[in-house]
Design a protein around this motif. Structure first.
Motif, mmCIF file in Angstrom:
data_model
loop_
_atom_site.group_PDB
_atom_site.id
_atom_site.type_symbol
_atom_site.label_atom_id
_atom_site.label_comp_id
_atom_site.label_asym_id
_atom_site.label_seq_id
_atom_site.Cartn_x
_atom_site.Cartn_y
_atom_site.Cartn_z
ATOM 1 N N GLY A 94 47.607 45.370 50.852
ATOM 2 C CA GLY A 94 47.266 44.095 51.004
ATOM 3 C C GLY A 94 45.674 44.125 51.661
ATOM 4 N N ASP A 95 44.764 45.148 51.194
ATOM 5 C CA ASP A 95 43.593 45.014 51.920
ATOM 6 C C ASP A 95 42.767 45.099 50.663
ATOM 7 N N ALA A 96 43.169 44.441 49.347
ATOM 8 C CA ALA A 96 42.179 44.296 48.260
ATOM 9 C C ALA A 96 41.603 45.518 47.987
ATOM 10 N N PRO A 97 42.404 46.508 47.518
ATOM 11 C CA PRO A 97 41.949 47.817 47.201
ATOM 12 C C PRO A 97 41.366 47.582 45.703
ATOM 13 N N ASN A 98 40.212 48.492 45.590
ATOM 14 C CA ASN A 98 39.182 48.777 44.309
ATOM 15 C C ASN A 98 39.543 49.944 43.651
ATOM 16 N N CYS A 99 39.441 49.727 42.225
ATOM 17 C CA CYS A 99 39.641 50.934 41.250
ATOM 18 C C CYS A 99 38.642 51.893 41.573
ATOM 19 N N GLY A 100 39.017 53.322 41.589
ATOM 20 C CA GLY A 100 38.291 54.337 41.939
ATOM 21 C C GLY A 100 36.945 54.510 40.754
ATOM 22 N N ARG A 101 37.616 54.262 39.532
ATOM 23 C CA ARG A 101 36.680 54.311 38.377
ATOM 24 C C ARG A 101 35.811 53.168 38.129
ATOM 25 N N CYS A 102 36.205 51.930 37.912
ATOM 26 C CA CYS A 102 35.541 50.810 37.635
ATOM 27 C C CYS A 102 35.143 49.927 38.878
ATOM 28 N N HIS A 103 35.645 50.370 40.060
ATOM 29 C CA HIS A 103 35.424 49.581 41.154
ATOM 30 C C HIS A 103 35.860 47.883 41.245
ATOM 31 N N ASN A 104 36.675 47.638 40.093
ATOM 32 C CA ASN A 104 37.131 46.103 40.174
ATOM 33 C C ASN A 104 38.353 46.100 41.204
ATOM 34 N N LEU A 105 38.598 44.966 41.492
ATOM 35 C CA LEU A 105 39.729 44.892 42.191
ATOM 36 C C LEU A 105 41.249 45.357 41.458
ATOM 37 N N LEU A 106 42.061 45.999 42.179
ATOM 38 C CA LEU A 106 43.574 46.411 41.574
ATOM 39 C C LEU A 106 44.329 45.283 41.362
ATOM 40 N N PHE A 107 44.280 44.155 42.231
ATOM 41 C CA PHE A 107 44.983 43.032 42.274
ATOM 42 C C PHE A 107 44.218 41.938 42.033
ATOM 43 N N THR A 108 44.599 41.190 41.056
ATOM 44 C CA THR A 108 43.547 40.014 40.614
ATOM 45 C C THR A 108 44.345 38.635 40.862
ATOM 46 N N GLY A 109 45.664 38.703 41.226
ATOM 47 C CA GLY A 109 46.374 37.396 41.649
ATOM 48 C C GLY A 109 46.747 36.757 40.167
ATOM 49 N N GLU A 110 46.399 37.170 39.140
ATOM 50 C CA GLU A 110 46.698 36.622 37.924
ATOM 51 C C GLU A 110 47.664 37.968 37.042
ATOM 52 N N PRO A 111 48.537 37.450 36.069
ATOM 53 C CA PRO A 111 49.211 38.294 35.246
ATOM 54 C C PRO A 111 48.361 39.141 34.387
ATOM 55 N N LEU A 112 48.493 40.266 34.213
ATOM 56 C CA LEU A 112 47.884 41.388 33.276
ATOM 57 C C LEU A 112 48.417 41.186 31.940
ATOM 58 N N ALA A 113 47.378 40.886 30.905
ATOM 59 C CA ALA A 113 47.590 41.122 29.683
ATOM 60 C C ALA A 113 47.875 42.402 29.033
ATOM 61 N N LEU A 114 49.205 42.564 28.542
ATOM 62 C CA LEU A 114 49.422 44.101 27.878
ATOM 63 C C LEU A 114 49.837 44.145 26.471
ATOM 64 N N ASP A 115 49.244 45.210 25.776
ATOM 65 C CA ASP A 115 49.357 45.182 24.426
ATOM 66 C C ASP A 115 50.124 46.622 24.200
ATOM 67 N N SER A 116 50.223 46.868 22.853
ATOM 68 C CA SER A 116 50.689 48.166 22.567
ATOM 69 C C SER A 116 50.163 49.503 22.901
ATOM 70 N N ALA A 117 48.845 49.417 23.101
ATOM 71 C CA ALA A 117 47.916 50.356 23.665
ATOM 72 C C ALA A 117 48.104 50.812 25.080
ATOM 73 N N ASN A 118 48.376 49.537 25.854
ATOM 74 C CA ASN A 118 48.271 50.123 27.267
ATOM 75 C C ASN A 118 49.728 49.632 27.984
ATOM 76 N N PHE A 119 50.722 49.276 27.164
ATOM 77 C CA PHE A 119 52.064 48.963 27.998
ATOM 78 C C PHE A 119 52.629 50.066 28.590
ATOM 79 N N ASP A 120 52.816 51.232 27.967
ATOM 80 C CA ASP A 120 53.348 52.508 28.436
ATOM 81 C C ASP A 120 52.849 52.959 29.662
ATOM 82 N N ARG A 121 51.498 53.032 29.911
ATOM 83 C CA ARG A 121 50.648 53.454 30.685
ATOM 84 C C ARG A 121 50.868 52.746 32.192
ATOM 85 N N HIS A 122 51.158 51.276 32.054
ATOM 86 C CA HIS A 122 51.301 50.474 33.246
ATOM 87 C C HIS A 122 52.958 50.775 33.447
#
Length: 147
Positions: free
Chosen positions: A24-52
């Motif tokens: 709940g502390d608005a954590p950031n990504c260690g690589r790109c430094h963007n927020l890990l939670f955006t409050g919006e659904p993530l768009a998945l595709d064939s390339a990233n679905f299995d990773r998530h």
């Protein structure tokens, strides 16, 4: 939940380790430094679905939809608002079944919209048909409360 969770970044798709007490502390990504939670659904595709699906310790709620689908478009605003209400305890995502036919086929999507809730990389619940925000939230919470 364990003390440390693996979370896949919605921006660069890197796997991050985050203390469960800090979700709940608005954590950031260690690589790109963007927020890990955006409050919006993530768009998945064939390339990233299995990773998530397989690399994150959070449950994943996926809206299988298509651009031509009227009920899908009607449900989209409620699904987006549900993301803001349900994060950071699970990730909400959308998968365009027309663009990712391989994933839609793999999960036997016969009608859209279809919501599938995954935990630990496995499907734990499925719901076909459009729902409003409050119904999405209530359905998801009921499913996650079930062992």
């Amino acid at each position: 939940m364990s003390d440390t969770l693996h979370l896949v970044c919605p921006h660069c798709h890197a796997v991050n380790r985050v203390a469960s007490t800090r979700l709940g502390d608005a954590p950031n990504c260690g690589r790109c430094h963007n927020l890990l939670f955006t409050g919006e659904p993530l768009a998945l595709d064939s390339a990233n679905f299995d990773r998530h699906l397989t690399r994150s310790d959070l449950p994943l709620l996926v809206d299988f939809w298509a651009d031509w689908c009227g009920p899908c478009k009607a449900m989209a605003p409620g699904f987006a608002k549900a993301a803001g209400e349900l994060e950071p305890h699970l990730r909400l995502a959308k998968l365009d079944t027309e663009a990712a036919t391989d994933i839609a086929s793999r999960f036997g999507i016969r009608s859209i919209p279809t919501l599938i809730l995954f935990r630990g990389g496995r499907e734990i619940a499925r719901q076909a048909g459009a729902m409003g925000q409050s119904d999405i939230v209530a359905w998801t919470r009921r499913q996650l409360a079930t062992p």
